[in-house]
Design an enzyme around this catalytic site. Sequence first.
Site, mmCIF file in Angstrom:
data_model
loop_
_atom_site.group_PDB
_atom_site.id
_atom_site.type_symbol
_atom_site.label_atom_id
_atom_site.label_comp_id
_atom_site.label_asym_id
_atom_site.label_seq_id
_atom_site.Cartn_x
_atom_site.Cartn_y
_atom_site.Cartn_z
ATOM 1 N N LYS A 140 46.574 -31.145 56.170
ATOM 2 C CA LYS A 140 47.884 -30.595 55.849
ATOM 3 C C LYS A 140 48.197 -29.345 56.655
ATOM 4 C CE LYS A 140 48.946 -31.939 51.376
ATOM 5 N NZ LYS A 140 49.022 -31.505 49.983
ATOM 6 N N LYS A 163 46.022 -24.565 48.082
ATOM 7 C CA LYS A 163 46.010 -26.018 48.307
ATOM 8 C C LYS A 163 44.823 -26.408 49.172
ATOM 9 C CE LYS A 163 50.861 -27.435 48.214
ATOM 10 N NZ LYS A 163 51.874 -28.127 49.048
ATOM 11 N N GLY A 210 47.536 -36.668 46.405
ATOM 12 C CA GLY A 210 47.655 -37.151 45.032
ATOM 13 C C GLY A 210 47.881 -36.052 44.006
ATOM 14 N N ASN A 263 53.163 -38.291 54.725
ATOM 15 C CA ASN A 263 52.283 -39.392 54.360
ATOM 16 C C ASN A 263 52.434 -40.478 55.415
ATOM 17 O OD1 ASN A 263 51.102 -38.338 51.992
ATOM 18 N ND2 ASN A 263 53.003 -38.729 50.902
ATOM 19 N N ARG A 311 51.728 -43.513 55.968
ATOM 20 C CA ARG A 311 51.349 -44.789 55.330
ATOM 21 C C ARG A 311 52.531 -45.280 54.501
ATOM 22 N NH1 ARG A 311 51.168 -43.157 50.083
ATOM 23 N NH2 ARG A 311 50.348 -41.097 49.645
ATOM 24 N N VAL A 319 54.051 -45.610 47.364
ATOM 25 C CA VAL A 319 54.278 -46.356 46.116
ATOM 26 C C VAL A 319 55.775 -46.588 45.883
ATOM 27 C CG1 VAL A 319 54.047 -46.215 43.596
ATOM 28 C CG2 VAL A 319 52.141 -45.522 45.067
HETATM 29 P P1 ADP Z 1 49.760 -33.936 47.399
HETATM 30 O O1 ADP Z 1 49.405 -34.296 48.802
HETATM 31 O O2 ADP Z 1 48.551 -33.653 46.564
HETATM 32 O O3 ADP Z 1 50.728 -34.873 46.781
HETATM 33 P P2 ADP Z 1 51.911 -32.047 47.971
HETATM 34 O O4 ADP Z 1 51.767 -30.946 48.944
HETATM 35 O O5 ADP Z 1 52.711 -33.248 48.401
HETATM 36 O O6 ADP Z 1 50.462 -32.502 47.480
HETATM 37 O O7 ADP Z 1 52.527 -31.502 46.629
HETATM 38 C C1 ADP Z 1 52.666 -32.303 45.476
HETATM 39 C C2 ADP Z 1 53.694 -31.702 44.551
HETATM 40 O O8 ADP Z 1 53.323 -30.355 44.183
HETATM 41 C C3 ADP Z 1 55.074 -31.559 45.153
HETATM 42 O O9 ADP Z 1 55.830 -32.737 45.041
HETATM 43 C C4 ADP Z 1 55.635 -30.424 44.327
HETATM 44 O O10 ADP Z 1 56.033 -30.911 43.058
HETATM 45 C C5 ADP Z 1 54.457 -29.518 44.110
HETATM 46 N N1 ADP Z 1 54.370 -28.482 45.161
HETATM 47 C C6 ADP Z 1 53.727 -28.583 46.341
HETATM 48 N N2 ADP Z 1 53.878 -27.458 47.082
HETATM 49 C C7 ADP Z 1 54.630 -26.617 46.359
HETATM 50 C C8 ADP Z 1 55.140 -25.269 46.580
HETATM 51 N N3 ADP Z 1 54.869 -24.589 47.678
HETATM 52 N N4 ADP Z 1 55.896 -24.713 45.606
HETATM 53 C C9 ADP Z 1 56.166 -25.398 44.456
HETATM 54 N N5 ADP Z 1 55.721 -26.637 44.199
HETATM 55 C C10 ADP Z 1 54.959 -27.257 45.124
#
Ligand code: ADP
Length: 444
Positions: free
Chosen positions: A116, A156, A162, A287, A289, A292
């Site tokens: 990421k 993160k 997920g 993503n 790929r 869902v």
């Molecule tokens: P994953 O790869 O685990 O799905 P993401 O980075 O796509 O992680 O984040 C998943 C969810 O977490 C997002 O859809 C959002 O709801 C929340 N999220 C992610 N980053 C942020 C952020 N910087 N601020 C607020 N919410 C966040």
Amino acid sequence: MFEKVLIANRGEIALRIHRACREMGVRTVAVHSTADANAMHVRLADESVCIGPPAARDSYLNMSAILSAAAITGADAIHPGVGFLSENADFAAMVEEHGIAFIGPSPEHLRLMGDKVSARRAAEGFGIQVVPGSAVVDPAAAAAEARRIGFPVLIKAAAGGGGRGMRLAHSEAELASQLPAAAAEAKAYFGDGALYLERYLDRPRHIEVQILGDGQGGVVHLGERDCSLQRNHQKLLEETPSPALDADARARLAAAAVGAMRQLGYKGAGTLEFLYRAGEFFFIEMNARLQVEHPVSEMVSGIDIVREQIRIAAGEALGYGQEDVSLAGHAIECRINAEHPVSFAPSPGTIASYHVPGGLGVRVDSALYQGYTVPPHYDSLVAKLIVHGAGRGECVMRMKRALEEFVIAGIDTTIPLHQRLVAEPDFIAGAYDIGWIGRFLAAP
Ligand code: ADP
């Protein structure tokens, strides 16, 4: 075109891929664990191979067993589906080294987008705004980085996915106490403890763009999906178009995503995910790929995304441009999980009776059947109910009546939760953000 595709997955997505292959005249090979011997994807495929015991790491994540199954059956391509090995660059490379086509992007692009932190850097390079954040941080430097970004910050995992392993810190003290646990969690889930920080945005929407690229200069988008209705960062309901965007915001978003994928020379289906707040988009991840929630985009575009993935992997050009893609009407998907609708306790077990809704504009993607036993070893998603309507109002009414018709007896499912959701005034008004479900469920 391929003659035989091995589907390296299970459940509804394996069936979804089988259906596309069937319609293209391509034979299919199912692989399965011992727990899935009676699964629908195994029954419908032309051939099947048992690849190991129930635990995913011994079966659906077992690369050599899957490659052996492809060799034994003479499959000329592997579709990894979603989850499992779908974003594993080493697997994609290994498949290609064996002279088998990987139905997905190149190992290089999987590597770039799978991390990421490198994906954020790439997006910035393509001129896309990212959520303010850091590169990979070591714990000693984290406090200074967090001060620069501004609290609250999200911790993160660089290899995350997920919705797992994210932690919120409002202060330096909280950051210091959360970092070791976050690193341990990232290591346990993803085999990589690398962490980065991101500014925590307050009440944004999650809006993503579906892309198809052929690696030969052709790139189109199939509009956006609003996936803001999430519980613990896991999507529950998705819709397209987003009720939050006007024509100008929608056009800006699509142009940014298509421009980036054109610069990258991306080959395959992919999704760029953004958080949206006060008219601004912030990239969070890509993503590389199938996703869902892809059916909602199929319902409004009439384009079979899995078929396009297979054609692209076979070396075909898209053969159409953005002007040939027309997005019509509105579509909503409800993810139905084998979970208690209030406690969310997993509910594996035997399906005593099963009746699916039908009628105009209704689609059910599921591998359930009466008498089938949902095993306890895997993801709890058991059905996707997708409806299409001329407009959002019609679509919401159609979803309500389709949920009323759906019978899955013998296990608990989240159907009653969806019935509550689609009756909520905020949902009907399209007024929700990524924290809405959390507040809704916490309300007395
Ligand atoms: P994953 O790869 O685990 O799905 P993401 O980075 O796509 O992680 O984040 C998943 C969810 O977490 C997002 O859809 C959002 O709801 C929340 N999220 C992610 N980053 C942020 C952020 N910087 N601020 C607020 N919410 C966040």
